[in-house]
Design a protein around this motif. Structure first.
Motif, PDB file in Angstrom:
ATOM      1  N   LYS A 124       5.899  12.952  -0.237  1.00  0.00           N
ATOM      2  CA  LYS A 124       5.447  12.199   0.934  1.00  0.00           C
ATOM      3  C   LYS A 124       4.019  11.703   0.741  1.00  0.00           C
ATOM      4  CE  LYS A 124       7.620  14.640   4.304  1.00  0.00           C
ATOM      5  NZ  LYS A 124       7.473  15.673   5.328  1.00  0.00           N
ATOM      6  N   ALA A 125       3.184  12.591   0.201  1.00  0.00           N
ATOM      7  CA  ALA A 125       1.765  12.243   0.014  1.00  0.00           C
ATOM      8  C   ALA A 125       1.595  11.077  -0.952  1.00  0.00           C
ATOM      9  CB  ALA A 125       0.991  13.463  -0.483  1.00  0.00           C
ATOM     10  N   LEU A 126       2.438  11.018  -1.995  1.00  0.00           N
ATOM     11  CA  LEU A 126       2.309   9.952  -2.994  1.00  0.00           C
ATOM     12  C   LEU A 126       2.539   8.569  -2.395  1.00  0.00           C
ATOM     13  CD1 LEU A 126       4.170  11.440  -6.093  1.00  0.00           C
ATOM     14  CD2 LEU A 126       1.721  11.126  -5.840  1.00  0.00           C
ATOM     15  N   PHE A 127       3.375   8.501  -1.350  1.00  0.00           N
ATOM     16  CA  PHE A 127       3.681   7.199  -0.744  1.00  0.00           C
ATOM     17  C   PHE A 127       2.841   6.967   0.523  1.00  0.00           C
ATOM     18  CE2 PHE A 127       7.126   7.929  -3.602  1.00  0.00           C
ATOM     19  CZ  PHE A 127       7.516   6.669  -4.028  1.00  0.00           C
ATOM     20  N   ASP A 128       1.812   7.792   0.708  1.00  0.00           N
ATOM     21  CA  ASP A 128       0.883   7.627   1.826  1.00  0.00           C
ATOM     22  C   ASP A 128      -0.331   6.860   1.317  1.00  0.00           C
ATOM     23  OD1 ASP A 128      -1.085   7.910   3.726  1.00  0.00           O
ATOM     24  OD2 ASP A 128      -0.582   9.984   4.214  1.00  0.00           O
ATOM     25  N   LYS A 129      -0.796   5.880   2.080  1.00  0.00           N
ATOM     26  CA  LYS A 129      -1.872   5.022   1.567  1.00  0.00           C
ATOM     27  C   LYS A 129      -3.169   5.778   1.299  1.00  0.00           C
ATOM     28  CE  LYS A 129      -4.044   3.091   5.697  1.00  0.00           C
ATOM     29  NZ  LYS A 129      -4.404   1.871   6.398  1.00  0.00           N
ATOM     30  N   GLN A 130      -3.343   6.946   1.956  1.00  0.00           N
ATOM     31  CA  GLN A 130      -4.579   7.721   1.736  1.00  0.00           C
ATOM     32  C   GLN A 130      -4.651   8.317   0.327  1.00  0.00           C
ATOM     33  OE1 GLN A 130      -4.734  10.552   4.945  1.00  0.00           O
ATOM     34  NE2 GLN A 130      -5.760   9.093   6.278  1.00  0.00           N
ATOM     35  N   VAL A 190      -5.414   2.133  -4.565  1.00  0.00           N
ATOM     36  CA  VAL A 190      -5.606   0.715  -4.257  1.00  0.00           C
ATOM     37  C   VAL A 190      -5.635   0.612  -2.735  1.00  0.00           C
ATOM     38  CG1 VAL A 190      -4.609  -1.593  -4.403  1.00  0.00           C
ATOM     39  CG2 VAL A 190      -4.439  -0.065  -6.343  1.00  0.00           C
ATOM     40  N   ALA A 191      -6.672  -0.037  -2.200  1.00  0.00           N
ATOM     41  CA  ALA A 191      -6.848  -0.087  -0.743  1.00  0.00           C
ATOM     42  C   ALA A 191      -6.032  -1.225  -0.138  1.00  0.00           C
ATOM     43  CB  ALA A 191      -8.323  -0.253  -0.409  1.00  0.00           C
ATOM     44  N   VAL A 192      -4.733  -0.992   0.002  1.00  0.00           N
ATOM     45  CA  VAL A 192      -3.856  -1.959   0.678  1.00  0.00           C
ATOM     46  C   VAL A 192      -2.994  -1.172   1.666  1.00  0.00           C
ATOM     47  CG1 VAL A 192      -3.763  -3.542  -1.286  1.00  0.00           C
ATOM     48  CG2 VAL A 192      -2.009  -1.791  -1.060  1.00  0.00           C
ATOM     49  N   GLU A 193      -2.313  -1.887   2.550  1.00  0.00           N
ATOM     50  CA  GLU A 193      -1.402  -1.240   3.494  1.00  0.00           C
ATOM     51  C   GLU A 193       0.019  -1.366   2.942  1.00  0.00           C
ATOM     52  OE1 GLU A 193       0.363   0.764   5.505  1.00  0.00           O
ATOM     53  OE2 GLU A 193      -1.493   0.668   6.689  1.00  0.00           O
ATOM     54  N   PRO A 194       0.579  -0.270   2.347  1.00  0.00           N
ATOM     55  CA  PRO A 194       1.904  -0.387   1.711  1.00  0.00           C
ATOM     56  C   PRO A 194       3.004  -0.788   2.683  1.00  0.00           C
ATOM     57  CG  PRO A 194       1.169   1.906   1.770  1.00  0.00           C
ATOM     58  CD  PRO A 194       0.016   1.077   2.227  1.00  0.00           C
TER      59      PRO A 194
END
Length: 461
Positions: free
Chosen positions: A297-303, A307-311
């Motif tokens: 879950k953490a890997l697919f969290d933007k935090q 790269v600073a984008v909104e997935p």
């Protein structure tokens, strides 16, 4: 020792060499080597694939492991510091390639003038390294796209390697500038010109965004004023995570080409977002669960992305997840499948098995479990768009252009780089909106439509 498929590391420019120093420190720790390259570890797994990044050398009755690396800069400062620092005796003395002039934050100097004078001697050193390899799998270039040397000379080297080794993988760890933490005014020019080269010459470009690094340091690691040491540490952790499946035996392991084949559906869309978990603030690790599903879950969290984008604004085309530590393959498969089942809107449906999984039992130093992901998401177009807006604002007024044209560059190259990046953004958007076909008839209709349009064009001509 089993046969290793070798990688030649090339670190270019100030940032590339500083990150590289940190990366080699971590590699030494993971493989149980000391700073002179002698094995001091106890786990035989640490030695099984050291040949991927190290050359074994017999000297004075002892075995040493020497990095297969070339350090390049147009100023001698950082390389001199590396040579006289704690890792100075680790590298071969003839692999430090420097000039005296510097690139002055100018891409054209790195690509056309100062860099062009140095590039042939760099290629000679690279050739010596590759000739000693038995089964070279490819090259890894570490560079920053904001400065003159990393962006200009880094791209020049990339194009020369592509000419000379067309059948080998070219992977880059490219650090992209951010307007929030900008160091120089002309960063948008340098990075866009570099991206234009990477689109055509790279096989795998792992993008690392300065803005995301600062966010992770401040929000998650609670470091109020992060220094380069903190940022480089994060990048090195990701580099070690990405290369884990190449360096240690494990399940479903691969090499650079396998990673590429699973992640790159179209040749131009090879820009990947890395993610790492867990990131902990001081003292927080004792309160975290850290099981397989939490890591996934953490890997697919933007935090946790570098790269600073909104997935959520885009969709994932493909992803590769590398787990480290005592994680069962069933556990990994279930957590990856759950993630896709619960968030179907974030994944394209026209690629069936989007996420490839690798398992390595050797955890990172100081951690019991960790995971790294490489994500091919259409949301990365935000990063290019941000860069393009800053570039266009200056280029419209032809600001600072004389510094580049004075080095022999043509202003047309700026227009080409701009339109090529706009095309790349449009391609990501196109595949983000693409739908899976319901049935064969619908597919045939659409392809007939495309073919018909092409035939009409030809007949008109």
């Amino acid at each position: 020792m089993p046969l290793s498929r070798e990688i030649v590391n090339v670190q270019v420019g100030q940032a590339g060499n500083q990150v590289g120093e940190n990366f080699w420190e971590m590699l030494l720790a993971e493989h149980g080597l000391d700073r002179t390259g002698q094995f001091k570890g106890s786990d035989p797994q640490q030695m099984q694939r050291t040949g991927v990044y190290f050359t074994e050398v017999e000297y004075g009755g002892t075995t040493r492991y020497v990095p297969r690396s070339v350090q390049v800069d147009l100023e001698a400062g950082v390389c001199d510091r590396l040579r006289s620092g704690p890792l100075g005796s680790l590298f071969r003395p003839d692999t430090f390639m420097t000039a005296d002039s510097g690139a002055g934050n100018n891409w054209a100097k790195g690509y056309y003038t100062e860099g062009a004078e140095l590039v042939d001697s760099v290629l000679d050193v690279v050739r010596r390294q590759t000739e000693a390899c038995e089964t070279l799998q490819g090259f890894q270039i570490v560079h920053s796209l904001g400065g003159g040397t990393g962006a200009g000379l880094g791209c020049l080297l990339l194009s020369k390697l592509r000419e000379e080794y067309p059948d080998r993988m070219l992977a880059t760890f490219s650090i992209l500038p951010s307007p929030k933490v900008s160091e120089t005014v002309v960063e948008p020019y340098n990075s866009l010109l570099a991206v234009n080269q990477l689109i055509d010459n790279g096989d795998l470009t792992i993008c690392i965004d300065n803005e995301a690094l600062y966010n992770i340091c401040q929000r998650t690691l609670k470091i109020k004023t992060p220094g380069f040491e903190n940022l480089n540490n994060l990048i090195s952790r990701v580099m070690c995570g990405v290369s884990t499946s190449l360096r240690f035996p494990g399940q479903l392991n691969g090499d650079l080409r396998k990673i590429g084949v699973n992640l790159i559906p179209f040749p131009r869309l090879h820009f990947l977002m890395p993610a790492y978990a867990p990131f902990f603030g001081t003292g927080a690790s004792a309160y975290e669960k850290n099981n397989c599903s939490e890591l996934t879950k953490a890997l697919f969290d933007k935090q946790n992305m570098l790269v600073a984008v909104e997935p959520r604004h885009g969709r994932y085309l493909t992803a590769a997840v590398i787990y480290r530590g005592d994680i069962a393959s069933r556990e990994a498969d279930v957590s990856v499948r759950d993630l896709q089942t619960k968030n179907p809107q974030h994944f394209v449906e026209w690629i069936p098995d989007k996420i490839s999984v690798s398992l390595v039992t050797v955890p990172p130093v100081g951690q019991k479990r960790a995971a790294t992901a490489l994500l091919n998401s259409t949301s990365i177009q935000e990063l290019f768009h941000r860069n393009l807006v800053a570039f266009a604002a200056m280029f419209k007024r032809r600001a600072f252009l004389h510094w580049y044209t004075g080095e022999g560059m043509d202003a047309m190259e700026f227009s080409e780089a701009e339109s090529n990046t706009q095309d790349l953004i449009a391609e990501y958007q196109q595949y983000q909106e693409a739908e899976a076909f319901e049935d064969e008839e619908e597919f045939e209709e659409s392809t007939n439509g495309v073919n018909g349009a092409e035939e009409e064009e030809e007949s008109e001509q």
